[in-house]
Enzyme design. Structure first.
Site, mmCIF file in Angstrom:
data_model
loop_
_atom_site.group_PDB
_atom_site.id
_atom_site.type_symbol
_atom_site.label_atom_id
_atom_site.label_comp_id
_atom_site.label_asym_id
_atom_site.label_seq_id
_atom_site.Cartn_x
_atom_site.Cartn_y
_atom_site.Cartn_z
ATOM 1 N N ASP A 181 -6.869 -8.500 2.638
ATOM 2 C CA ASP A 181 -6.480 -6.854 2.969
ATOM 3 C C ASP A 181 -6.277 -6.977 4.400
ATOM 4 O O ASP A 181 -7.724 -6.584 4.914
ATOM 5 C CB ASP A 181 -7.217 -6.026 2.092
ATOM 6 C CG ASP A 181 -6.390 -4.545 2.464
ATOM 7 O OD1 ASP A 181 -5.452 -4.548 3.335
ATOM 8 O OD2 ASP A 181 -6.831 -3.485 1.948
ATOM 9 N N SER A 202 0.473 -21.367 -0.686
ATOM 10 C CA SER A 202 0.188 -22.959 -0.670
ATOM 11 C C SER A 202 -0.777 -23.174 -1.731
ATOM 12 O O SER A 202 -1.313 -22.380 -2.531
ATOM 13 C CB SER A 202 -0.322 -23.526 0.629
ATOM 14 O OG SER A 202 0.280 -22.843 1.666
ATOM 15 N N GLU A 225 0.786 -1.168 0.105
ATOM 16 C CA GLU A 225 -0.018 0.006 0.078
ATOM 17 C C GLU A 225 1.056 1.324 -0.028
ATOM 18 O O GLU A 225 0.422 2.283 -0.520
ATOM 19 C CB GLU A 225 -0.833 -0.040 1.238
ATOM 20 C CG GLU A 225 -2.069 -1.077 1.066
ATOM 21 C CD GLU A 225 -3.347 -1.075 1.977
ATOM 22 O OE1 GLU A 225 -3.385 0.093 2.651
ATOM 23 O OE2 GLU A 225 -3.931 -1.903 2.191
#
Length: 801
Positions: free
Chosen positions: A341, A262, A191
């Site tokens: 987020d 993963s 960000e």
């Protein structure tokens, strides 16, 4: 003269004898720190007798009379095998590495200490439930007993000339937070880089840089994003001549750095011959020796578990009580990092900066200043001042006399607890999903199956509730527009998918949801969807599955994603004349397309590198104004969805948008190809180096880099060429990849598969150093359940002797 010769011979013999004696002393000292494998032993605090069995690979089975005793014994075993690694984990999260290894670790400590995790876990431990404190205390006491039971301190401390400090109950929470640091962007760098870009680029260009998906997406909910029309891309970017020349400056070494995450996927019982659900999981992390995980089976009675008994197997994390990923016979579960987020910058409007007063909705507040002392081995301590607001620590000063504080879920009460241990009590899929939505972990995509054949997906961990109509990729401003965080989403607000119509589930760190759920989860830089799509397509290609079929998907290194880039490169080579030296240099080696990231492939690494160079050309052009304005402070944003706009540009090649510094697209492509050829060793060497030469295992002990080469090799796994790559299901690089591979059906664990790199033991003289590593390299199926016991340690309470 003869006398001098005799004296010289005696001196030489004496030096050899001293060297042999030193080697013998060193070998005996190393052996003294080996774990205890057999015999009886008193374990203080134990309530009843317990057993520790090890099979031929060192996989541990712990049988105990209660959960508390099982965690005490697990702490004992972890400390005996991995105390140094446990210590590194807690210190990495607390910002205390320099106290162990010296001043070179100070930059890491400074970056981490601003989060003050040591203070946070002390508060968290004080607020924990009585049951959680009991388990944390039992684990810590067991770990300290395991350390004390060694005949010598763990060998790594001898090399560092230090002594291990005791394990504290709250240290396990630090290990949990170490995974937050490993899996999430603790500095919110993404960000910050986008805020830099926002200062100097228009909203349209930012729309491309922050695009939330591509035509490669394969979400569980919703559909892929449409392929961007090239005219739309050009319209958003504007005329290329309006951008500054990119010059020779380059972005990061690799536009696609490995995503720590993963693969996990599952098929329901309707797709297996005997109705069992299959769950596959391979967690991609940094690889080391020993491996981050430790294989274990835990057995103990529990009144609230199905049948009154817990029997759970899988992988544990040394430093943390319980099984992280595994199967209980009733449910099996696996994780991938969600890349939602979970960070926001919050704008701080100062009233009186010197005194530390700032504005809040409806008034003012004052900062809290913390004096953090960073201890340094062999040096003077360093003092770091941390300034905290109600939203979090202040990390940056902005250009308008405001500052940016970091709001991160890891700072909030409830972000971490031992809720994951409740999975051992889940009788079925519904119970497991409820546990997942209430557990405190770094938020993960949890794929779960139960013994009845049902499968489901949800997010395990807690999601922040944002209030206000705000763009989370801009700094929140509670004072000016009311954008802020307000606690956690309720469990029933967290997205779930149960019993999907396709009877299949898949995630791989890419976008999973859409619609109203996507803003709730957010985009924390999730991966391009190519790997997830390849897994989905492989699952849809079959109608009947068994364990070997899911393992084959985990090992899939077909380069489906790069097929179109190879075709483009061959078209360009055919189009280019003899003056295009870069493209002509790649011609012979790329005639044959292997279609896979095999270790011996020669075209694959060239096509891969060509794609990366083309993306750099485009991003360099777009970001040139930002780089020029920010100077040394410029932080290149990671743009994981760059394929969404670079591919239309590269495939259509609009004349209105040619990368800066080049007269035509063909010239730009030739420059990219020339860079690839130079990095491959020059035009004469192109095609002589295979993918495996670059993708060679570099899996080492953390101390190996500080030792002479012969000793470093002894602390490393073999340097073997590896297949696979970051955008393929078999995502592995030299020191990054599947830290384990698991395929298991709950209730049918005897047919399951589990292997991992780097070995089970942290001691290079242990028979379990490197155990199972070769199976991981070759992708050979090794049993999920422990094998026949080869060693047995019987632990007794003090009162029984």
């Amino acid at each position: 003269m003869a006398g001098f010769v005799r004296i010289g011979a005696w001196l030489m013999a004496g030096l050899v004898a001293l060297a042999l004696l030193a080697l013998l002393v060193g070998w005996m000292w190393m052996r003294a720190s080996l774990p205890l494998l057999d015999g009886p032993l008193v374990l203080p605090g134990l309530q009843g007798e317990a057993q520790v069995e090890r099979d031929a690979d060192g996989t541990v089975t712990i049988s105990a009379g209660s959960e508390s005793d099982a965690m005490r014994v697990l702490g004992f075993v972890h400390a005996q095998e991995r105390y140094f690694e446990m210590d590194l984990m807690r210190r990495s999260a607390a910002g205390e590495l320099a106290a162990l290894v010296g001043a070179p670790a100070l930059p890491v400590d400074r970056r981490v200490r601003v989060h003050r995790m040591r203070a946070r876990v002390e508060h968290l431990y004080a607020q924990a439930s009585a049951h959680e404190r009991e388990l944390l205390e039992a684990y810590a006491e067991g770990a300290n007993s395991g350390l004390d039971a060694l005949r010598a301190r763990p060998w790594a401390y001898g090399l560092l000339r230090t002594r291990p400090e005791p394990w504290r109950p709250e240290d396990a929470l630090l290990v949990g937070y170490a995974m937050f640091f490993d899996l999430q962007d603790s500095d919110n760098r993404r960000e910050w880089s986008l805020l830099q870009a926002r200062r100097h680029l228009g909203a349209d260009a930012l729309e491309l840089l922050t695009r939330d998906g591509s035509h490669w997406d394969a979400p569980l909910q919703g559909t892929e994003r449409e392929l961007l029309d090239v005219a739309r891309v050009v319209d958003l970017l504007g005329p290329v001549h309006a951008l500054h020349a990119a010059g020779e400056a380059r972005l990061a070494d690799d536009e696609d750095p490995p995503v720590k995450g993963s693969n996990n996927f599952a098929v329901a019982g309707t797709l297996t011959r005997d109705g069992r659900a299959l769950v596959a999981d391979d967690m991609h992390l940094g690889l080391r020796a020993p491996n981050i995980w430790f294989r274990a089976q835990l057995r103990y009675p529990a009144a609230d578990a199905p049948g009154g008994q817990v029997d759970v197997g899988g992988v544990t994390l040394p430093g943390l009580p319980g099984v992280v990923v595994g199967s209980t016979g009733h449910v099996a579960w696996g994780f991938t990092n969600s890349y939602g987020d979970y960070h926001d910058f919050v704008r701080v409007h100062w009233v009186d900066r010197e005194a530390g007063r700032y504005r809040v909705p409806g008034g003012e507040d004052g900062v809290t200043r913390h004096r953090e002392e960073l201890a340094v081995l062999g040096g003077a301590p360093e003092v770091l001042e941390v300034v905290e607001t109600r939203w979090g620590p202040v990390l940056h000063d902005d250009l308008d006399d405001t500052s940016l504080a970091l709001a991160w879920t890891a700072h909030r009460a409830g972000s971490l607890d031992l809720g994951l241990l409740r999975m051992t009590r889940a009788a079925d899929l519904d119970a497991a999903l409820d546990i997942a939505n209430r557990a405190g972990v770094p938020v993960q995509n949890a794929v779960i199956g139960d013994r009845s054949g049902r499968i489901g997906w949800t997010l395990m961990g807690r999601l922040p509730r944002r209030v206000g109509d705000c763009d989370p990729l801009q700094a929140l401003d509670p004072v000016m527009d009311g954008c802020d965080w307000d606690g956690w989403l309720e469990p029933d607000e967290v997205p779930r998918i149960l019993d999907p119509g396709s009877a299949r589930l898949w995630t791989a760190n890419s976008r999973v949801v859409d619609g109203v759920d996507l803003p709730r989860v957010g985009d924390g830089g999730y991966d391009l969807g190519a790997r997830q799509r390849q897994i989905r397509d492989a699952l849809l290609a079959r109608d009947v599955f068994e364990e070997a079929d899911l393992l084959a998907i985990q090992l899939d290194h077909r380069a489906v994603f790069l097929e179109t880039w190879w075709q483009l490169l061959r078209e360009l080579i055919a189009e280019a004349g003899p003056g295009h030296l870069g493209l002509q240099a790649l011609e012979p080696a790329t005639r044959h397309w292997e279609g896979e990231a095999r270790a011996y492939a020669v075209a694959y690494p060239l096509v891969r590198a060509f794609r990366a160079e083309v993306i750099r050309l485009v991003l360099d052009t777009i970001l040139a104004p930002v780089r020029e304005a920010e100077g040394e402070d410029f932080l290149p944003p990671r743009v994981p969805q760059a394929e969404a706009f670079v591919w239309p540009l590269a495939s259509i090649r609009p004349e209105a948008w040619v990368p800066s510094g080049h007269a035509s697209w063909l010239e730009a492509f030739d420059a990219a190809a020339l860079k690839v050829a130079e990095e491959a060793g020059g035009s004469g060497a192109v095609g002589t180096r295979s993918w495996g030469e670059r993708n060679t295992a570099r899996i080492r002990h953390p101390l190996a880099g500080a030792l002479p080469a012969p000793l470093a090799r002894r602390l490393s796994m073999p340097a073997q060429p590896l297949p696979g790559d970051s955008h393929l299901p078999r995502a592995q690089g030299p020191s990054f990849g599947a830290s384990q591979r698991m395929v298991v059906a709950p209730g049918h664990e005897e047919h399951g598969v589990l292997h991992m790199p780097g070995g089970q033991s942290g001691h290079p003289l242990s028979p379990f150093w490197g155990s199972g590593h070769e199976e991981w390299v070759q992708g050979r199926a090794s049993p999920f359940l422990p094998g026949e016991p080869k060693h047995r340690l019987v632990l007794s309470p003090a009162a029984n002797l």
